[in-house]
Scaffold this motif. Structure first.
Motif, mmCIF file in Angstrom:
data_model
loop_
_atom_site.group_PDB
_atom_site.id
_atom_site.type_symbol
_atom_site.label_atom_id
_atom_site.label_comp_id
_atom_site.label_asym_id
_atom_site.label_seq_id
_atom_site.Cartn_x
_atom_site.Cartn_y
_atom_site.Cartn_z
ATOM 1 N N MET A 1 0.827 -1.211 0.000
ATOM 2 C CA MET A 1 0.000 0.000 0.000
ATOM 3 C C MET A 1 0.861 1.260 0.000
ATOM 4 S SD MET A 1 -3.015 1.311 -0.107
ATOM 5 C CE MET A 1 -4.149 -0.005 0.309
ATOM 6 N N LEU A 2 1.953 1.237 0.806
ATOM 7 C CA LEU A 2 2.847 2.389 0.874
ATOM 8 C C LEU A 2 3.484 2.651 -0.486
ATOM 9 C CD1 LEU A 2 3.995 4.504 2.810
ATOM 10 C CD2 LEU A 2 5.909 2.943 3.256
ATOM 11 N N ALA A 3 3.869 1.579 -1.176
ATOM 12 C CA ALA A 3 4.468 1.721 -2.505
ATOM 13 C C ALA A 3 3.472 2.331 -3.488
ATOM 14 C CB ALA A 3 4.947 0.362 -3.011
ATOM 15 N N PHE A 4 2.200 1.958 -3.348
ATOM 16 C CA PHE A 4 1.162 2.503 -4.230
ATOM 17 C C PHE A 4 1.013 4.012 -4.025
ATOM 18 C CE2 PHE A 4 -3.360 3.676 -4.868
ATOM 19 C CZ PHE A 4 -3.448 3.433 -6.239
ATOM 20 N N PHE A 5 1.032 4.464 -2.769
ATOM 21 C CA PHE A 5 0.879 5.883 -2.472
ATOM 22 C C PHE A 5 2.079 6.707 -2.939
ATOM 23 C CE2 PHE A 5 -2.322 4.627 0.854
ATOM 24 C CZ PHE A 5 -3.375 5.315 0.285
ATOM 25 N N LYS A 6 3.226 6.059 -3.125
ATOM 26 C CA LYS A 6 4.421 6.772 -3.591
ATOM 27 C C LYS A 6 4.505 6.846 -5.114
ATOM 28 C CE LYS A 6 7.454 5.920 0.385
ATOM 29 N NZ LYS A 6 8.717 5.281 0.837
ATOM 30 N N LYS A 7 3.594 6.176 -5.803
ATOM 31 C CA LYS A 7 3.632 6.170 -7.268
ATOM 32 C C LYS A 7 3.386 7.570 -7.829
ATOM 33 C CE LYS A 7 2.294 1.464 -8.605
ATOM 34 N NZ LYS A 7 1.315 0.680 -9.376
ATOM 35 N N PRO A 8 4.069 7.921 -8.937
ATOM 36 C CA PRO A 8 3.801 9.211 -9.587
ATOM 37 C C PRO A 8 2.343 9.281 -10.041
ATOM 38 C CG PRO A 8 5.811 8.220 -10.444
ATOM 39 C CD PRO A 8 5.144 7.170 -9.616
ATOM 40 N N HIS A 9 1.775 10.462 -9.915
ATOM 41 C CA HIS A 9 0.366 10.646 -10.284
ATOM 42 C C HIS A 9 0.214 12.010 -10.928
ATOM 43 C CE1 HIS A 9 -3.855 9.414 -9.893
ATOM 44 N NE2 HIS A 9 -4.136 10.693 -9.676
ATOM 45 N N PRO A 10 -0.632 12.135 -11.951
ATOM 46 C CA PRO A 10 -0.824 13.453 -12.573
ATOM 47 C C PRO A 10 -1.554 14.394 -11.626
ATOM 48 C CG PRO A 10 -2.405 11.875 -13.448
ATOM 49 C CD PRO A 10 -1.449 11.091 -12.596
ATOM 50 N N GLY A 83 -0.273 9.395 -3.092
ATOM 51 C CA GLY A 83 -0.502 9.778 -1.697
ATOM 52 C C GLY A 83 -0.896 11.236 -1.554
ATOM 53 N N LYS A 84 -0.216 12.115 -2.283
ATOM 54 C CA LYS A 84 -0.547 13.542 -2.234
ATOM 55 C C LYS A 84 -1.938 13.796 -2.814
ATOM 56 C CE LYS A 84 4.130 15.471 -2.360
ATOM 57 N NZ LYS A 84 5.088 16.328 -3.112
ATOM 58 N N GLU A 85 -2.267 13.063 -3.878
ATOM 59 C CA GLU A 85 -3.598 13.200 -4.476
ATOM 60 C C GLU A 85 -4.677 12.803 -3.471
ATOM 61 O OE1 GLU A 85 -6.252 13.790 -7.931
ATOM 62 O OE2 GLU A 85 -4.277 14.494 -7.311
ATOM 63 N N PHE A 86 -4.437 11.705 -2.733
ATOM 64 C CA PHE A 86 -5.395 11.230 -1.740
ATOM 65 C C PHE A 86 -5.531 12.244 -0.600
ATOM 66 C CE2 PHE A 86 -6.533 8.624 2.018
ATOM 67 C CZ PHE A 86 -7.749 8.129 1.564
ATOM 68 N N SER A 135 -11.788 6.824 -8.145
ATOM 69 C CA SER A 135 -11.336 7.857 -9.070
ATOM 70 C C SER A 135 -9.817 7.904 -9.161
ATOM 71 C CB SER A 135 -11.870 9.227 -8.620
ATOM 72 O OG SER A 135 -11.335 10.254 -9.402
ATOM 73 N N ILE A 136 -9.134 7.830 -8.010
ATOM 74 C CA ILE A 136 -7.663 7.863 -7.996
ATOM 75 C C ILE A 136 -7.084 6.657 -8.720
ATOM 76 C CG2 ILE A 136 -5.622 7.701 -6.511
ATOM 77 C CD1 ILE A 136 -7.110 9.416 -4.471
ATOM 78 N N MET A 137 -7.627 5.462 -8.424
ATOM 79 C CA MET A 137 -7.116 4.247 -9.069
ATOM 80 C C MET A 137 -7.387 4.253 -10.568
ATOM 81 S SD MET A 137 -7.712 1.150 -6.309
ATOM 82 C CE MET A 137 -9.443 1.481 -5.968
ATOM 83 N N PHE A 138 -8.557 4.775 -10.954
ATOM 84 C CA PHE A 138 -8.891 4.840 -12.375
ATOM 85 C C PHE A 138 -7.962 5.808 -13.109
ATOM 86 C CE2 PHE A 138 -11.217 7.036 -15.809
ATOM 87 C CZ PHE A 138 -11.404 5.959 -16.670
ATOM 88 N N GLU A 139 -7.742 6.992 -12.503
ATOM 89 C CA GLU A 139 -6.848 7.976 -13.116
ATOM 90 C C GLU A 139 -5.430 7.431 -13.207
ATOM 91 O OE1 GLU A 139 -7.377 10.710 -14.629
ATOM 92 O OE2 GLU A 139 -9.509 10.909 -14.206
ATOM 93 N N GLN A 140 -5.004 6.695 -12.163
ATOM 94 C CA GLN A 140 -3.670 6.103 -12.175
ATOM 95 C C GLN A 140 -3.527 5.131 -13.348
ATOM 96 O OE1 GLN A 140 0.198 5.030 -11.032
ATOM 97 N NE2 GLN A 140 -1.035 6.765 -10.372
#
Length: 291
Positions: A1-10, A83-86, A135-140
């Motif tokens: 989960m932590l790795a997922f929150f660190k992923k780059p996101h638009p 993570g920042k998006e969330f 929404s976050i997972m879909f955008e990712q």
């Protein structure tokens, strides 16, 4: 989960970023009718729902703009993560709850402030939290796929161009004048053959110049601004791919992509160079005309 929150996101803040919370607010007031709102007529509900929704929308726009001014580094698009998006969604959600609760309390003073906020929080979180995560997972997923396709397409163009450039005979290779890189005072700090200049990175009032000498990559720190150096470089070979970077197109060996942006891999360099969203549409045309 932590790795997922660190992923780059638009970083996406557009009309839908405001419209969705506004619709949720309107839905809570007009359809769910918390507390005594069910005792009022349709017209009053519609007016109240519209007023609160507009106030929420204005609060979201104002707060995000405020965060961008107060925390520019944390809000930088090229460092945005899942993570920042969330956290931004949660911030907006809490803001929505506070604004909605205060406005509802003014419109309905008979209600208990604590009970009203508690119920508003429960309803808002129940309605919003799962759509936010989805929404976050879909955008990712959507942006990751989109950027991967774009990077693959551009890499094909790059390989085709590299093959074309390597096939040139010595008399077909244009003789380019040396690149003179001055300091802020105008003193020449570096004199390079254009093919030896790999990329330049902005570092505040300084620039870091990466260049090759006898097949080794070296770095020199020079006091100057990137925009001043950009004016001295031939645009057919050098690209300002980001506010902080200028790259030599002849040193690009691969174009990669994540959900946030495109990145350039350069020959002999471990660091990947980001391409800003504004500059991304220029990459294909730049590669086609590269010399």
């Amino acid at each position: 989960m932590l790795a997922f929150f660190k992923k780059p996101h638009p970083f996406i803040f557009n009309v839908y970023s405001v419209l969705i919370p506004v619709i949720i607010t309107f839905f809570i007031i007009v359809v769910l009718q918390p507390f005594q709102f069910q005792d009022f007529g349709t017209t009053y509900l519609l007016i109240s729902g519209s007023m609160v929704s507009i106030l929420v929308g204005l609060s979201i726009v104002g707060s995000v703009k405020m965060l961008q001014k107060i925390f520019p580094k944390a809000m930088a698009e090229n460092k945005w993560t899942v993570g920042k998006e969330f956290l931004l969604f949660l911030f907006v959600l809490i803001l929505l709850i506070v604004v909605m609760s205060l406005t509802l309390l003014i419109l309905n003073p008979r209600a208990s402030a604590v009970a009203l906020m508690a119920r508003t929080s429960a309803i808002t979180f129940a309605i919003s939290i799962f759509p936010i995560l989805i929404s976050i997972m879909f955008e990712q997923y959507r942006h990751q796929k989109k950027q991967l396709q774009k990077a693959t397409s551009l890499t094909k163009v790059l390989k085709s161009k590299n093959t074309e450039l390597l096939a040139r005979t010595s008399d077909q290779i244009p003789v380019a004048p040396p690149v003179m890189i001055p300091s802020e005072k105008g003193e020449i700090e570096l004199r390079l053959d254009p093919k030896d200049l790999v990329y330049i990175k902005s570092d505040g009032n300084y620039i870091e110049v990466f260049f090759t000498d006898r097949d080794q990559v070296h770095k020199k720190l020079i006091r100057n601004r990137l925009k001043h150096i950009e004016e001295l470089l031939p645009p057919i070979t050098f690209l300002r791919c980001h506010n902080s970077y200028i790259v030599n197109g002849n040193h690009i060996i691969e174009i990669q992509g994540n959900a946030r942006n495109l990145m350039l891999r350069l020959k002999g360099i471990t660091e990947t160079v980001p391409v800003s969203r504004a500059k991304a549409p220029m990459i294909s045309d730049f590669l086609h005309h590269l010399k």
